[in-house]
Write an enzyme that holds these catalytic residues in place. Structure first.
Site, short mmCIF file in Angstrom:
data_model
loop_
_atom_site.label_atom_id
_atom_site.label_comp_id
_atom_site.label_asym_id
_atom_site.label_seq_id
_atom_site.Cartn_x
_atom_site.Cartn_y
_atom_site.Cartn_z
N ASP A 132 0.88 -1.17 0.00
CA ASP A 132 0.00 0.00 0.00
C ASP A 132 0.92 1.23 0.00
OD1 ASP A 132 -2.05 1.80 0.37
OD2 ASP A 132 -2.24 1.43 2.52
N GLU B 66 -1.78 -1.32 -4.31
CA GLU B 66 -3.04 -0.58 -4.38
C GLU B 66 -3.01 0.26 -5.66
OE1 GLU B 66 -5.11 0.77 -0.79
OE2 GLU B 66 -5.03 2.77 -1.68
N ASP C 83 -1.61 0.24 9.78
CA ASP C 83 -1.12 0.73 8.49
C ASP C 83 -0.80 -0.39 7.51
OD1 ASP C 83 -1.33 3.46 8.91
OD2 ASP C 83 0.62 3.59 9.92
#
Lengths: 169, 169
Positions: free
Chosen positions: B7, B68, B141
């Site tokens: 990500d 992502e 996270d």
């Protein structure tokens, strides 16, 4: 002092290698483009850009890199793809400890033409004439990169390296 | 099969390392974040991201990376900085021959919650419960990165690798 000028793009990145002894002794050691095929995946383009920058750094050991500033274009997708290329290039330069600076296209052109205007052809002709190069040795796609390299040399000597923090990437 | 879920972000990139034997045997080998200081130059952030990815690749030899998808945010500057991070990461993965895929946040979350909705906390709790992990071992996270890794595993087995070209970067 060796400066690597870079005009990043995903399909065709222009580069220049400038040797600077002082403000009046600037020599273009090399210039050219890193090209990618239109249909190549972005990952493959980024791999080739990163690899190309790696070779230039190994060959010329530049002290500084001077990149074209990212423009916030109307087309967000285009701007984001350009940023992909910039990210791959800057990461590779930073790994090798090459300090990266950025200048707007207009600021860079001003280093050659004074006015900041002029087509690629006009600037290539000027560069060839000023730096005693054969015009055929200045590929059009590399003219912006040459202007970027010379721009950093000019700023370095006219303002001093300690006053260039606003151009640091 | 080892999948690296990523990500990306310039200041805090989440990652996960997923081992997949078949569709019902998915194990989380590692997850965490690569953090950069708020005041670090972009070049330094990109250097650290690239170096962090390099370490993960050397340590786990992933077969695939699942990132992502870039979103076209309203703030073009934010989107371009995100793309810098993506460019540095994808270039490094491509150098090592790791095939890179991308999925939207919603598609990735669907691999965990079915609905594609849920806060980071809810998804972390679900992940901890499904994969027998201590909830404290799932940093918030990193939840999106875990979802991305699991998403690629699900798509790989349900659609077959030959039908995933639209997700290739």
């Amino acid at each position: 002092m060796i400066i690597l000028g870079i005009d990043p793009a995903i399909r065709c990145t222009g580069y220049s290698v400038i040797e600077v002894k002082n403000v009046s002794s600037i020599r273009i050691l090399d210039c050219g483009v890193i090209k990618n095929k239109p249909k190549d995946l972005h990952s493959e383009c980024l791999r080739r850009l990163s690899g190309g920058i790696n070779e230039l750094v190994h060959h010329f050991s530049p002290d500084y890199a001077s990149l074209e500033e990212a423009f916030y274009g109307k087309n967000i997708k285009t701007s984001m793809v350009l940023s992909l290329a910039r990210g791959a290039i800057i990461a590779r330069l930073a790994e090798h400890g090459v300090s990266c600076y950025q200048y707007s296209p207009k600021t860079a052109k001003k280093s050659i033409t004074g006015s900041g205007r002029g087509s690629k052809e006009q600037i290539a002709t000027l560069i060839a004439s000023i730096y005693n190069l054969n015009i055929n040795d200045v590929p059009l796609d590399a003219t912006d990169a040459i202007a970027l390299g010379i721009c950093h040399a000019n700023f370095y000597f006219s303002l001093g390296p300690e006053n260039l923090t606003e151009y640091l990437i």
